[in-house]
Design an enzyme around this catalytic site. Sequence first.
Site, PDB file in Angstrom:
ATOM      1  N   GLN A   1      53.759 122.650  23.702  1.00  0.00           N
ATOM      2  CA  GLN A   1      53.681 122.193  22.354  1.00  0.00           C
ATOM      3  C   GLN A   1      54.985 121.850  21.651  1.00  0.00           C
ATOM      4  O   GLN A   1      54.972 121.369  20.473  1.00  0.00           O
ATOM      5  CB  GLN A   1      53.261 123.788  21.414  1.00  0.00           C
ATOM      6  CG  GLN A   1      51.882 124.209  21.946  1.00  0.00           C
ATOM      7  CD  GLN A   1      51.336 125.607  21.337  1.00  0.00           C
ATOM      8  OE1 GLN A   1      51.843 126.548  21.715  1.00  0.00           O
ATOM      9  NE2 GLN A   1      50.706 125.338  20.328  1.00  0.00           N
TER      10      GLN A   1
ATOM     11  N   GLY B   1      52.274 133.480  19.586  1.00  0.00           N
ATOM     12  CA  GLY B   1      52.876 132.748  20.730  1.00  0.00           C
ATOM     13  C   GLY B   1      53.077 131.204  20.719  1.00  0.00           C
ATOM     14  O   GLY B   1      52.701 130.727  19.845  1.00  0.00           O
TER      15      GLY B   1
ATOM     16  N   CYS C   1      45.491 127.915  16.888  1.00  0.00           N
ATOM     17  CA  CYS C   1      46.481 127.319  17.527  1.00  0.00           C
ATOM     18  C   CYS C   1      47.307 126.770  16.554  1.00  0.00           C
ATOM     19  O   CYS C   1      47.080 125.928  15.839  1.00  0.00           O
ATOM     20  CB  CYS C   1      45.876 126.350  18.638  1.00  0.00           C
ATOM     21  SG  CYS C   1      47.117 125.492  19.566  1.00  0.00           S
ATOM     22  N   LEU C   2      48.708 126.593  16.832  1.00  0.00           N
ATOM     23  CA  LEU C   2      49.687 126.295  15.795  1.00  0.00           C
ATOM     24  C   LEU C   2      49.653 124.566  16.288  1.00  0.00           C
ATOM     25  O   LEU C   2      50.148 123.810  15.345  1.00  0.00           O
ATOM     26  CB  LEU C   2      51.039 126.451  16.341  1.00  0.00           C
ATOM     27  CG  LEU C   2      51.388 128.007  16.064  1.00  0.00           C
ATOM     28  CD1 LEU C   2      52.677 128.429  16.635  1.00  0.00           C
ATOM     29  CD2 LEU C   2      51.550 128.311  14.316  1.00  0.00           C
TER      30      LEU C   2
ATOM     31  N   HIS D   1      47.838 125.811  27.759  1.00  0.00           N
ATOM     32  CA  HIS D   1      48.696 124.967  27.206  1.00  0.00           C
ATOM     33  C   HIS D   1      49.561 124.396  28.244  1.00  0.00           C
ATOM     34  O   HIS D   1      49.672 123.136  28.489  1.00  0.00           O
ATOM     35  CB  HIS D   1      49.614 125.318  26.111  1.00  0.00           C
ATOM     36  CG  HIS D   1      48.995 125.529  24.750  1.00  0.00           C
ATOM     37  ND1 HIS D   1      48.524 124.329  24.121  1.00  0.00           N
ATOM     38  CD2 HIS D   1      48.971 126.707  23.898  1.00  0.00           C
ATOM     39  CE1 HIS D   1      47.978 124.746  23.013  1.00  0.00           C
ATOM     40  NE2 HIS D   1      48.257 126.128  22.743  1.00  0.00           N
TER      41      HIS D   1
ATOM     42  N   HIS E   1      45.718 131.772  26.414  1.00  0.00           N
ATOM     43  CA  HIS E   1      45.754 130.623  25.692  1.00  0.00           C
ATOM     44  C   HIS E   1      47.130 129.810  25.799  1.00  0.00           C
ATOM     45  O   HIS E   1      47.022 128.532  25.946  1.00  0.00           O
ATOM     46  CB  HIS E   1      45.950 131.199  24.213  1.00  0.00           C
ATOM     47  CG  HIS E   1      45.873 130.280  23.178  1.00  0.00           C
ATOM     48  ND1 HIS E   1      44.834 129.894  22.288  1.00  0.00           N
ATOM     49  CD2 HIS E   1      47.185 129.328  22.765  1.00  0.00           C
ATOM     50  CE1 HIS E   1      45.301 128.922  21.208  1.00  0.00           C
ATOM     51  NE2 HIS E   1      46.528 128.560  21.627  1.00  0.00           N
ATOM     52  N   GLU E   2      48.191 130.685  26.162  1.00  0.00           N
ATOM     53  CA  GLU E   2      49.290 129.794  26.410  1.00  0.00           C
ATOM     54  C   GLU E   2      49.407 129.198  27.743  1.00  0.00           C
ATOM     55  O   GLU E   2      49.895 128.311  27.829  1.00  0.00           O
ATOM     56  CB  GLU E   2      50.815 130.868  26.279  1.00  0.00           C
ATOM     57  CG  GLU E   2      50.787 131.560  24.926  1.00  0.00           C
ATOM     58  CD  GLU E   2      50.828 130.688  23.522  1.00  0.00           C
ATOM     59  OE1 GLU E   2      50.576 129.490  23.707  1.00  0.00           O
ATOM     60  OE2 GLU E   2      50.157 131.167  22.670  1.00  0.00           O
TER      61      GLU E   2
HETATM   62  O1  GNR Z   1      49.575 132.154  16.639  1.00  0.00           O
HETATM   63  C1  GNR Z   1      48.625 131.892  17.140  1.00  0.00           C
HETATM   64  N1  GNR Z   1      47.498 132.948  17.239  1.00  0.00           N
HETATM   65  C2  GNR Z   1      46.346 133.153  17.967  1.00  0.00           C
HETATM   66  C3  GNR Z   1      45.330 133.880  17.407  1.00  0.00           C
HETATM   67  C4  GNR Z   1      44.219 134.035  18.261  1.00  0.00           C
HETATM   68  C5  GNR Z   1      44.234 133.628  19.597  1.00  0.00           C
HETATM   69  C6  GNR Z   1      45.347 132.747  20.075  1.00  0.00           C
HETATM   70  C7  GNR Z   1      46.463 132.434  19.244  1.00  0.00           C
HETATM   71  S1  GNR Z   1      47.784 131.750  19.906  1.00  0.00           S
HETATM   72  C8  GNR Z   1      48.610 131.099  18.291  1.00  0.00           C
HETATM   73  C9  GNR Z   1      49.765 130.419  18.716  1.00  0.00           C
HETATM   74  C10 GNR Z   1      49.563 129.334  19.619  1.00  0.00           C
HETATM   75  O2  GNR Z   1      49.037 128.220  19.357  1.00  0.00           O
HETATM   76  N2  GNR Z   1      50.072 129.304  20.765  1.00  0.00           N
HETATM   77  O3  GNR Z   1      49.773 128.347  21.748  1.00  0.00           O
HETATM   78 NI    NI Z   2      48.041 127.339  20.966  1.00  0.00          NI
END
Ligand code: GNR
Ligand code: NI
Length: 166
Positions: A51, A46, A91-92, A137, A133-134
């Site tokens: 980001q 995601g 999270c990236l 952000h 999660h997104e």
């Molecule tokens: O790549 C991602 N893997 C992930 C794993 C578990 C819970 C959430 C994520 S999202 C993350 C990519 C990201 O940072 N999205 O904002």
């Molecule tokens: Ni993230």
Amino acid sequence: MAILDILNYPDPRLHTVAAPVKTVDARIRRLVDDMAETMYAAPGIGLAATQVNVHEQVIVIDTSEDKRDLKVFINPRIVNACGKQQYEEGCLSVPGVYETVTRAESITVEALGHDGQPFTLDAEGLLAVCIQHEMDHLLGKVFVEYLSPLKQSRIKNKMKKRQRDR
Ligand code: GNR
Ligand code: NI
């Protein structure tokens, strides 16, 4: 298409609240394409526009095995949520950090797709985790903010040290 730079925690720009998209036009479709390319290249499941330092409500997600199921959420809203689940998130924007977070188990989300058409989606499990999660952000919230203040300061120090050493 282009691969975009991803902001790294604790960059203060990650705390910007994203504005709604007014019209899904060519600029937004290009942003979606670039975000998808950036997410697949990372690789991640995601990516939120926040980001890549664009503060508009745009999310791309692909939680499929074969990475051929791109989902686009523009101006998403969670209209129903139930249950609880724990998932070890990454999270990236916080590379190398994996911590367990509690979120809703299943959600119903309304959004616009890449074509600007409204849709409703029921999600559970990993997809539901990823949408939440997104959407955090887009509100300027990074998953580590669910952790204890001690863990947060350790993670901040680790990230700052890593940036110094690069
Ligand atoms: O790549 C991602 N893997 C992930 C794993 C578990 C819970 C959430 C994520 S999202 C993350 C990519 C990201 O940072 N999205 O904002
Ligand atoms: Ni993230």
